[in-house]
Scaffold this motif. Structure first.
Motif, PDB file in Angstrom:
ATOM      1  N   LEU A  33       0.830  -1.205   0.000  1.00 12.54           N
ATOM      2  CA  LEU A  33       0.000   0.000   0.000  1.00 12.54           C
ATOM      3  C   LEU A  33       0.866   1.259   0.000  1.00 12.54           C
ATOM      4  N   ASN A  34       0.362   2.295  -0.637  1.00 16.33           N
ATOM      5  CA  ASN A  34       1.041   3.577  -0.648  1.00 16.33           C
ATOM      6  C   ASN A  34       0.051   4.680  -0.272  1.00 16.33           C
ATOM      7  N   PRO A  35       0.535   5.872   0.058  1.00 21.23           N
ATOM      8  CA  PRO A  35      -0.375   6.937   0.518  1.00 21.23           C
ATOM      9  C   PRO A  35      -1.498   7.266  -0.464  1.00 21.23           C
ATOM     10  N   GLU A  36      -1.254   7.035  -1.756  1.00 21.23           N
ATOM     11  CA  GLU A  36      -2.299   7.322  -2.759  1.00 21.23           C
ATOM     12  C   GLU A  36      -3.471   6.356  -2.668  1.00 21.23           C
ATOM     13  N   ASP A  37      -3.317   5.293  -1.903  1.00 21.37           N
ATOM     14  CA  ASP A  37      -4.412   4.337  -1.703  1.00 21.37           C
ATOM     15  C   ASP A  37      -5.334   4.766  -0.568  1.00 21.37           C
ATOM     16  N   THR A  38      -4.983   5.817   0.136  1.00 16.41           N
ATOM     17  CA  THR A  38      -5.811   6.311   1.233  1.00 16.41           C
ATOM     18  C   THR A  38      -7.172   6.761   0.715  1.00 16.41           C
ATOM     19  N   ALA A  39      -8.222   6.183   1.278  1.00 15.69           N
ATOM     20  CA  ALA A  39      -9.583   6.479   0.816  1.00 15.69           C
ATOM     21  C   ALA A  39     -10.576   5.712   1.679  1.00 15.69           C
ATOM     22  N   VAL A  40     -11.838   6.034   1.488  1.00  9.51           N
ATOM     23  CA  VAL A  40     -12.902   5.188   2.014  1.00  9.51           C
ATOM     24  C   VAL A  40     -13.208   4.147   0.936  1.00  9.51           C
ATOM     25  N   TYR A  41     -13.184   2.892   1.325  1.00  7.77           N
ATOM     26  CA  TYR A  41     -13.412   1.805   0.395  1.00  7.77           C
ATOM     27  C   TYR A  41     -14.824   1.246   0.577  1.00  7.77           C
ATOM     28  N   TYR A  42     -15.509   1.078  -0.555  1.00 10.50           N
ATOM     29  CA  TYR A  42     -16.883   0.592  -0.548  1.00 10.50           C
ATOM     30  C   TYR A  42     -16.972  -0.706  -1.352  1.00 10.50           C
ATOM     31  N   CYS A  43     -17.754  -1.630  -0.863  1.00  5.35           N
ATOM     32  CA  CYS A  43     -18.075  -2.780  -1.698  1.00  5.35           C
ATOM     33  C   CYS A  43     -19.429  -2.554  -2.361  1.00  5.35           C
ATOM     34  N   ALA A  44     -19.648  -3.243  -3.461  1.00  5.23           N
ATOM     35  CA  ALA A  44     -20.868  -3.064  -4.225  1.00  5.23           C
ATOM     36  C   ALA A  44     -21.264  -4.371  -4.891  1.00  5.23           C
ATOM     37  N   SER A  83     -21.973  -6.410 -15.899  1.00  6.37           N
ATOM     38  CA  SER A  83     -20.812  -7.285 -15.977  1.00  6.37           C
ATOM     39  C   SER A  83     -19.698  -6.685 -15.123  1.00  6.37           C
ATOM     40  N   ALA A  84     -18.665  -7.462 -14.893  1.00  4.08           N
ATOM     41  CA  ALA A  84     -17.552  -6.964 -14.082  1.00  4.08           C
ATOM     42  C   ALA A  84     -16.961  -5.706 -14.718  1.00  4.08           C
ATOM     43  N   GLU A  85     -16.788  -5.745 -16.059  1.00  2.00           N
ATOM     44  CA  GLU A  85     -16.184  -4.612 -16.750  1.00  2.00           C
ATOM     45  C   GLU A  85     -17.047  -3.357 -16.635  1.00  2.00           C
ATOM     46  N   HIS A  86     -18.334  -3.502 -16.820  1.00  2.00           N
ATOM     47  CA  HIS A  86     -19.223  -2.350 -16.748  1.00  2.00           C
ATOM     48  C   HIS A  86     -19.444  -1.894 -15.314  1.00  2.00           C
ATOM     49  N   MET A  87     -19.344  -2.804 -14.391  1.00  2.17           N
ATOM     50  CA  MET A  87     -19.591  -2.453 -13.000  1.00  2.17           C
ATOM     51  C   MET A  87     -18.572  -1.450 -12.497  1.00  2.17           C
ATOM     52  N   CYS A  88     -17.308  -1.668 -12.806  1.00 11.21           N
ATOM     53  CA  CYS A  88     -16.257  -0.817 -12.264  1.00 11.21           C
ATOM     54  C   CYS A  88     -16.269   0.592 -12.847  1.00 11.21           C
ATOM     55  N   VAL A  89     -16.958   0.797 -13.948  1.00 13.30           N
ATOM     56  CA  VAL A  89     -17.067   2.146 -14.515  1.00 13.30           C
ATOM     57  C   VAL A  89     -18.497   2.644 -14.456  1.00 13.30           C
ATOM     58  N   GLY A  90     -19.372   1.840 -13.833  1.00 11.52           N
ATOM     59  CA  GLY A  90     -20.776   2.214 -13.788  1.00 11.52           C
ATOM     60  C   GLY A  90     -21.263   2.536 -12.391  1.00 11.52           C
ATOM     61  N   GLU A  91     -22.539   2.306 -12.197  1.00 13.96           N
ATOM     62  CA  GLU A  91     -23.187   2.608 -10.930  1.00 13.96           C
ATOM     63  C   GLU A  91     -23.897   1.353 -10.437  1.00 13.96           C
ATOM     64  N   PRO A  92     -23.215   0.537  -9.640  1.00 19.60           N
ATOM     65  CA  PRO A  92     -23.848  -0.671  -9.103  1.00 19.60           C
ATOM     66  C   PRO A  92     -25.087  -0.342  -8.283  1.00 19.60           C
ATOM     67  N   ARG A  93     -25.931  -1.333  -8.184  1.00 16.99           N
ATOM     68  CA  ARG A  93     -27.223  -1.096  -7.536  1.00 16.99           C
ATOM     69  C   ARG A  93     -27.125  -1.050  -6.021  1.00 16.99           C
ATOM     70  N   TYR A  94     -26.278  -1.907  -5.441  1.00 15.40           N
ATOM     71  CA  TYR A  94     -26.212  -2.029  -3.988  1.00 15.40           C
ATOM     72  C   TYR A  94     -24.829  -1.659  -3.477  1.00 15.40           C
ATOM     73  N   TRP A  95     -24.815  -0.936  -2.350  1.00 13.97           N
ATOM     74  CA  TRP A  95     -23.564  -0.422  -1.799  1.00 13.97           C
ATOM     75  C   TRP A  95     -23.469  -0.674  -0.305  1.00 13.97           C
ATOM     76  N   GLY A  96     -22.224  -0.829   0.151  1.00 16.78           N
ATOM     77  CA  GLY A  96     -21.967  -0.844   1.574  1.00 16.78           C
ATOM     78  C   GLY A  96     -21.756   0.565   2.092  1.00 16.78           C
ATOM     79  N   GLN A  97     -21.501   0.665   3.397  1.00 16.34           N
ATOM     80  CA  GLN A  97     -21.337   1.965   4.035  1.00 16.34           C
ATOM     81  C   GLN A  97     -19.906   2.496   3.951  1.00 16.34           C
ATOM     82  N   GLY A  98     -18.969   1.623   3.673  1.00 13.73           N
ATOM     83  CA  GLY A  98     -17.590   2.051   3.514  1.00 13.73           C
ATOM     84  C   GLY A  98     -16.729   1.769   4.726  1.00 13.73           C
TER      85      GLY A  98
END
Length: 125
Positions: free
Chosen positions: A86-97, A103-118
């Motif tokens: 890990l490096n400092p640029e990885d600092t963030a709130v991480y969310y699962c979805a 599809s996996a490809e579209h999901m990472c550039v799209g808007e998934p339906r369900y989200w966690g709180q982070g």
């Protein structure tokens, strides 16, 4: 009730590792694409890694390739993100979805339906 609950975040030094987990409840993930996103302060949310429902297709943001690994355990209704070097640029709130249609490809550039709180990940010396 549909719920995604992340855990495993924390503070680490540069070069360290963390493993994020996301337990899904309220539905079975067998037919869902699953993924991880992050949002750093002052920046837009971005897709980090996504995986198809079958688990045989994965995608990664270029800056995390070779350092992060996504995996899923459908028997536990859980998706993981192993983060190494890990490096400092990885600092963030991480969310699962999760999404039953993208599809996996579209999901990472799209808007998934369900989200966690982070969960917060801080990389600092």
């Amino acid at each position: 009730q549909l719920q995604l609950m992340e855990s495993g975040g924390g503070s680490v030094q540069p070069g360290g590792s963390l493993r994020l987990s996301c337990v899904v409840s309220g539905f079975t993930v067998d037919y869902y694409s699953l993924g991880w996103f992050r949002q750093a302060p002052g920046k837009e949310r971005e897709g980090v890694s996504c995986m198809s429902s079958s688990g045989d297709i994965t995608g990664y943001k270029d800056s995390v390739k070779g350092r992060f690994t996504i995996s899923r355990d459908n028997t536990k209704n859980t998706v993981y993100l192993q983060m190494n070097n890990l490096n400092p640029e990885d600092t963030a709130v991480y969310y699962c979805a999760a999404d039953p249609w993208l599809s996996a490809e579209h999901m990472c550039v799209g808007e998934p339906r369900y989200w966690g709180q982070g969960t917060q990940v801080t990389v600092s010396s």
